[in-house]
Enzyme design. Structure first.
Site, mmCIF file in Angstrom:
data_model
loop_
_atom_site.group_PDB
_atom_site.id
_atom_site.type_symbol
_atom_site.label_atom_id
_atom_site.label_comp_id
_atom_site.label_asym_id
_atom_site.label_seq_id
_atom_site.Cartn_x
_atom_site.Cartn_y
_atom_site.Cartn_z
ATOM 1 N N THR A 163 -24.714 -2.650 36.423
ATOM 2 C CA THR A 163 -24.795 -1.287 36.954
ATOM 3 C C THR A 163 -23.473 -0.579 36.688
ATOM 4 O OG1 THR A 163 -23.951 -1.744 39.167
ATOM 5 C CG2 THR A 163 -26.287 -2.192 38.793
ATOM 6 N N ILE A 177 -15.375 0.272 33.899
ATOM 7 C CA ILE A 177 -15.447 -1.192 33.882
ATOM 8 C C ILE A 177 -16.836 -1.664 33.441
ATOM 9 C CG2 ILE A 177 -15.227 -3.276 35.314
ATOM 10 C CD1 ILE A 177 -13.293 -1.637 37.112
ATOM 11 N N GLY A 178 -17.880 -0.978 33.909
ATOM 12 C CA GLY A 178 -19.254 -1.363 33.562
ATOM 13 C C GLY A 178 -19.477 -1.308 32.063
ATOM 14 N N TYR A 223 -13.688 3.595 51.387
ATOM 15 C CA TYR A 223 -13.947 2.741 50.224
ATOM 16 C C TYR A 223 -13.837 1.252 50.587
ATOM 17 C CZ TYR A 223 -12.972 0.934 45.482
ATOM 18 O OH TYR A 223 -12.980 0.232 44.301
HETATM 19 N N1 LIG Z 1 -10.916 1.752 38.528
HETATM 20 C C1 LIG Z 1 -10.306 1.041 39.443
HETATM 21 O O1 LIG Z 1 -9.091 1.113 39.595
HETATM 22 C C2 LIG Z 1 -11.076 0.086 40.287
HETATM 23 C C3 LIG Z 1 -10.365 -0.830 41.043
HETATM 24 C C4 LIG Z 1 -11.059 -1.712 41.834
HETATM 25 C C5 LIG Z 1 -12.434 -1.682 41.866
HETATM 26 N N2 LIG Z 1 -13.108 -0.772 41.131
HETATM 27 C C6 LIG Z 1 -14.579 -0.763 41.239
HETATM 28 O O2 LIG Z 1 -15.138 -0.964 39.959
HETATM 29 C C7 LIG Z 1 -16.408 -0.344 39.867
HETATM 30 C C8 LIG Z 1 -16.465 0.457 38.591
HETATM 31 O O3 LIG Z 1 -15.483 1.466 38.663
HETATM 32 P P1 LIG Z 1 -14.885 2.220 37.385
HETATM 33 O O4 LIG Z 1 -13.445 2.281 37.566
HETATM 34 O O5 LIG Z 1 -15.471 1.691 36.159
HETATM 35 O O6 LIG Z 1 -15.414 3.696 37.690
HETATM 36 P P2 LIG Z 1 -16.326 4.691 36.861
HETATM 37 O O7 LIG Z 1 -15.927 4.730 35.454
HETATM 38 O O8 LIG Z 1 -16.321 5.953 37.645
HETATM 39 O O9 LIG Z 1 -17.750 4.018 36.950
HETATM 40 C C9 LIG Z 1 -18.577 4.110 38.065
HETATM 41 C C10 LIG Z 1 -19.978 4.000 37.575
HETATM 42 O O10 LIG Z 1 -20.868 3.988 38.674
HETATM 43 C C11 LIG Z 1 -22.034 4.716 38.312
HETATM 44 N N3 LIG Z 1 -22.654 5.275 39.502
HETATM 45 C C12 LIG Z 1 -22.070 5.991 40.465
HETATM 46 N N4 LIG Z 1 -22.974 6.364 41.382
HETATM 47 C C13 LIG Z 1 -24.156 5.867 40.995
HETATM 48 C C14 LIG Z 1 -25.471 5.906 41.514
HETATM 49 N N5 LIG Z 1 -25.747 6.556 42.632
HETATM 50 N N6 LIG Z 1 -26.431 5.257 40.848
HETATM 51 C C15 LIG Z 1 -26.164 4.610 39.699
HETATM 52 N N7 LIG Z 1 -24.955 4.539 39.166
HETATM 53 C C16 LIG Z 1 -23.956 5.153 39.799
HETATM 54 C C17 LIG Z 1 -21.504 5.815 37.405
HETATM 55 O O11 LIG Z 1 -22.474 6.234 36.465
HETATM 56 P P3 LIG Z 1 -23.295 7.617 36.644
HETATM 57 O O12 LIG Z 1 -22.303 8.626 37.104
HETATM 58 O O13 LIG Z 1 -23.864 7.875 35.304
HETATM 59 O O14 LIG Z 1 -24.314 7.302 37.632
HETATM 60 C C18 LIG Z 1 -20.373 5.137 36.671
HETATM 61 O O15 LIG Z 1 -20.830 4.593 35.453
HETATM 62 C C19 LIG Z 1 -16.545 0.495 41.120
HETATM 63 O O16 LIG Z 1 -17.371 -0.143 42.027
HETATM 64 C C20 LIG Z 1 -15.144 0.559 41.671
HETATM 65 O O17 LIG Z 1 -15.148 0.683 43.069
HETATM 66 C C21 LIG Z 1 -12.463 0.108 40.332
#
Ligand SMILES: NC(=O)c1ccc[n+]([C@@H]2O[C@H](COP(=O)([O-])OP(=O)(O)OC[C@H]3O[C@@H](n4cnc5c(N)ncnc54)[C@H](OP(=O)(O)O)[C@@H]3O)[C@@H](O)[C@H]2O)c1
Length: 659
Positions: free
Chosen positions: A383, A389-390, A528
């Site tokens: 997801t 990251i995804g 968060y």
């Molecule tokens: N970046 C960091 O520093 C960091 C650190 C620790 C943990 N994380 C965790 O890692 C995960 C990925 O984060 P990221 O940094 O890769 O952020 P990101 O690039 O903003 O990715 C988040 C993804 O979640 C999807 N998403 C959001 N709401 C959604 C919904 N209602 N239904 C389906 N998809 C949904 C978004 O796609 P759409 O908008 O197309 O739906 C997007 O692809 C998150 O859970 C975040 O909390 C991130």
């Protein structure tokens, strides 16, 4: 003098060959198959000695080593010394069946030596022939060996017995300590003996910062020797006249205690030091029946097995830490000293040995093979696959042979990811879905399960983060609802939809990308962190229910990663973060190892501090909260503006924690 050698392509064999070649005599080397033969020929070509290194096809499992009539005829009268190096030196793999094979092999080496008219047998035994003898074992001792219960000890002891009792050739027996790679280059060919503890110390180094003092133990003396010393000593002793019928200990005069060995390994890894030492015998003060009962209680035994398996340490090796035997090597030392051959101090060569292991032997280097073996033809749902990251995770898994189900709301973003993985030869499917919508998720799951039958691995990446202090959230209840909706309820919804199918098929792995903030209780991230903490709590409970149905949960407490999610916070642009590809590597590691948790060192230190001294931890976090600005707050007239260098420096030091 010319030689028939078994085990010539092994760790000691390769080194010994280079020394024997200096004598310009033929080296007939037993090779059991084409692979082995090719390895020997490659060695000979590398040394430019194709004329002197001669492969002889044969196998220790066959009578007279399975040598052909022609070879037997050719060797007859041509070989004076049989050098028997081949044996199982791997503590982790040896079974009673293999013990029988070793004994049979040694018998056939003797019989073959006799048949070809050799004069002498050189038998490479091991200090393991002494069993777990309590005290000092010297070179004249043999039958005094004690506690030969483990097949590793038994095998060396019984093979030596065969040589002593059945050999009609003159013999010399050599007992080296636990052999590691070359003392100059570290070169070795496989992970065995002390190498098993390298992974343990590497993990410790990953988890705990170098400056953190840790409790260790003393343990017994572990006698470790490098392969080049063993080869030098063998070369010398094989060619010294009038030593037949004797036994030689090729050991370190000043071996280190087990705790000191672990510390040396940790130092080579630039890891923490085990400063506070306790004696492992103190365990003897605890009520033994209780200890025994506890260790045999199936869940505890299973837990121990899982921890050791995770570290790649054979279960029985643990008992070696209290090794009770010391070795007197007067006989060998007298001759070797005169020849200028000395066993180097482990501290002087642990660095090359560690470096070689880390670059060539660390099982995690083979993660690519492991991940392909795990995921080939499996279904993996990722997801949040449209970005950050995804997306990096989808790209990382593209070449594994798995079918990747890419989920997120924006179809165009998912299609972009799909194109990226297809360009790498991967296969997948873009499945747009708003995971906060119950009906949409139900439809996604029913479609996928009817098409694919199961989702083997679910990687929960989709999420959202909000960086806002409680003070600024008093009128923003919806922030808490929004984070719970995607970070908690959406993930639980997916898990509930998939888990029973996983369990009924007896395989499933749920990986949740959580945050380091859960371990450090990061200020400004209450919405968060709470949503991620809720999911961790859910998974701890569910994990306990599904552990025996082969469905596991892994939480990754991800540090700060450079993605669209972290991009809006200006402060994060100036400090070091993980790249999305590095974050994807952590997910790949989770797929292979299926650990309960993957966390960085700082995350573990934070969690430990919160557990041990919550008040101090809270004060530290409060100090950092006051120092760091609210998002969008840095203005030229703001106090944070003047502190900016200090803030960036501190954030860099506490790399990965979000403030
Ligand atoms: N970046 C960091 O520093 C960091 C650190 C620790 C943990 N994380 C965790 O890692 C995960 C990925 O984060 P990221 O940094 O890769 O952020 P990101 O690039 O903003 O990715 C988040 C993804 O979640 C999807 N998403 C959001 N709401 C959604 C919904 N209602 N239904 C389906 N998809 C949904 C978004 O796609 P759409 O908008 O197309 O739906 C997007 O692809 C998150 O859970 C975040 O909390 C991130």
């Amino acid at each position: 003098m010319s030689y028939l050698i078994t085990g010539a392509t092994g760790l000691v064999g390769q080194q010994l060959l280079t020394r024997l070649l200096k004598r310009r005599k033929s080296l007939y080397c037993l090779v059991k198959d084409d692979d082995n033969r090719q390895r020997l020929l490659d060695m000979a070509a590398k040394l430019n000695q194709q004329r002197l290194i001669i492969p002889i096809m044969g196998n220790l499992r066959d009578p007279l080593l399975g040598l052909s009539e022609t070879d037997l005829e050719h060797l007859k009268g041509n070989v004076t010394d049989v050098v028997h190096l081949a044996c199982d030196r791997d503590f982790g793999n040896i079974t009673n069946e293999r013990v029988k094979r070793h004994i049979y092999g040694t018998e056939q080496v003797i019989a073959c030596g006799h048949a070809i008219g050799a004069k002498r047998l050189h038998h490479l035994s091991s200090i393991a022939a002494a069993g777990l003898y309590r005290g000092c074992f010297d070179e004249t001792m043999f039958s005094q060996a004690e506690q030969l219960t483990h097949p590793y000890f038994l095998s060396h002891h019984l093979c030596e017995k065969v040589v002593r009792q059945q050999s009609d050739l003159a013999f010399r027996i050599y007992r080296p300590g636990f052999i590691v790679g070359d003392s100059q280059t570290g070169q070795a060919n496989r992970v065995q003996g002390p190498y098993y503890f390298f992974k343990l110390m590497q993990r410790l180094g990953d988890m705990v910062p170098k400056w953190m003092p840790l409790a260790g133990f003393e343990g017994g003396c572990i006698n470790i020797v490098p392969a080049d010393y063993v080869a030098d000593a063998l070369d010398c002793l094989i060619h010294t006249p009038d030593l037949d019928g004797q036994c030689f200990h090729l050991t370190d005069n000043k071996p280190y205690l087990a705790g000191e060995v672990l510390n040396l390994i940790s130092k080579a890894n630039r890891g923490p030091t085990l400063t506070l030492k306790f004696n492992m015998n103190l365990g003897g003060l605890l009520p033994q029946p209780w200890l025994q009962l506890a260790s045999q209680y199936p869940p505890i035994a299973k837990l121990g097995q899982r921890v050791l398996a995770d570290l790649g340490i054979p279960q029985d090796l643990w008992s070696m830490l209290n090794y009770p035997t010391r070795f007197d090597n007067h006989n060998a030392k007298r001759i070797l000293d005169a020849a200028g051959i000395h066993c180097p101090d482990l501290a002087s060569y642990i660095n090359p040995v560690w470096d070689y292991w880390e670059r060539n032997l660390d099982p995690e280097l083979f993660i690519e093979q492991a991940i392909c073996a795990k995921l080939a033809n499996k279904v993996v749902m990722i997801t949040g696959a449209g970005s950050g990251i995804g997306r990096a995770c989808a790209q990382r898994l593209a070449t594994t042979g798995a079918k990747l189900i890419l989920v997120g709301r924006r179809q165009d973003k998912l299609e972009e990811t799909l194109a990226l993985i297809e360009a790498k030869g991967g296969k997948g499917l873009a499945c747009p879905c708003d995971l906060t919508q119950d009906d949409a998720v139900k439809q996604l799951i029913s479609e996928r399960l009817s098409q694919e039958g199961n989702v083997d691995v679910l990687i929960n990446c989709a999420g959202r983060s909000i960086r806002r202090s409680v003070q600024h959230s008093t009128e923003r209840m919806h922030d808490y609802e929004r984070t719970m909706a995607i970070n908690y309820f959406a993930r639980v919804r997916l898990i509930l939809g998939l888990i029973e199918t996983m369990a009924s098929q007896g395989r499933g792995h749920i990986i949740n990308v959580s945050s380091i903030g859960v371990l450090t209780n990061a200020p400004r991230f209450s919405a968060y962190v709470a949503s991620n903490s809720a999911l961790e709590a859910f998974c701890r409970c569910a994990g306990a229910e599904y552990a025996d149905r082969n469905v596991s949960f892994t939480t990754i407490n991800m540090p700060l990663v450079d993605t669209p999610m972290s991009a809006p916070t200006e402060l994060y642009q100036a400090i070091p973060t993980l790249s999305a590809a590095q974050a994807a590597d952590l997910i790949a590691k989770a797929v292979v190892k299926r650990p309960k948790r993957i966390a960085t060192r700082l995350g573990i230190v934070g969690a430990t501090l919160h557990a041990l001294s919550p008040t101090i931890a809270e004060s530290c976090m409060n100090m950092l909260y006051r120092l760091f600005p609210e998002s969008g707050e840095i203005q030229p007239n703001d106090k944070h503006y003047h502190n900016q260098q200090q803030i960036i420096g501190l954030a860099a030091m506490l790399r990965g924690i979000h403030f």
